[in-house]
Design a protein around this motif. Sequence first.
Motif: not given
Length: 393
Positions: A67-73, A365-372, A384-393
């Motif tokens: 499962k792929s999660v796209a994060l901005n560390l 990349i990021g295909q499973d971000t929401d579910a995970v 949604a807030a994470l995406r707004e803050a550029g923390a995930c995609a």
Amino acid sequence: MSETSAPGSSNGPLTGLRIIEFAGIGPGPFAGMMLADMGAEVILIERSTDFATASHYPRMAQNRGKKSVALNLKTEAGQAAAWKLIESADALIEGFRPGVMERLGLGPEEVAKRAPRLVFGRVTGWGQSGPLAHAAGHDINYVALTGVMATAMRPGQAPLLPPTIVGDMAGGAMFLLFGIMCALFEAQKSGQGQVVDAAMIDGVAAMSGLIHQMRGAMGYWKDEPGQNHFLNTSPFYEVFECADGKHITLGAIEPQFYALLLQKLGLHDVDPKRQYQSADWPALKARVAAIVQSKTQAQWCAELDGSDVCFAPVLSLADAPNHPHNAQRHLFVDLEVDGRPQRQPAPAPRFSRTSARTPEQGTKIGQDTDAVLASVGYGATDIAALREAGACA
């Protein structure tokens, strides 16, 4: 395939195990793939900056079952999400140079404070310590420094090894996997995780144990190529060219197999008891080469396949899946990845009861971000807030 289960099923021997893999190259992704093949839930943390090109990013075979999660560390919120995932996991895999995870604030000491049972798997070329620890390197370098590359040296020629297999996958990924499973077993008793320092150079050296034994106590291994049957100088352990330009391999090391080989080749005048008289080898090898060149590879397969002369044809990657033995064992599987055919090796090893997953196309990349993220407590508004803050995609 009877030995594997349906895509996405979770009845493999590692079902219930959660692994966090930080995206990298080489042995780390391969180790994660093998864990996923065996039923583990492998969550791949990838860079959110790569998400913009995700539609063009290949579905890597080594990401199958993950499962792929796209994060901005580099963001506080991205770090917080990574920590939630780490705290939910049994083990972690990373393949960066020493110090990278520490600079991200995700090093072993910090992890031990927040996830004391977690096994921290690290795979590098040179290891976490030593004069070369921070130097760049690749498979070819690690195999060379252990002395193992010299075992593939023909007289008067440079040694040659298949790329990425001995150092990256065998010395790196396999020893990382072994270390992780050992540490997970120990953690069941102690309640404490630990760091697994899997260095490719360590693994390659460990795999050469039998050769060191033969060289030392047994006196069976000769450093001089001309006297060492393993180094392609003998007439009975070598690659030979056939009439059609293809090749076959012979490996009749044991006396009974060598005697049978002489019989099959029609060399009735050769004394099998002189097998290890290296002075005989050049002339006899020339005779064997001439005999092999008198027939095609297919003809030799018809004569020698399945016999005890220790025989196999040299097949291309394209032809290997079609060999009757490989086909019967379903050694490879054919998939459709984004509308294109792709061939992959099947999972290994095989189990009588808890079968591995059937290979499927790798995650994007990021295909499973929401579910995970939802699995560790994030709601739709939070994501949604994470995406707004550029923390995930």
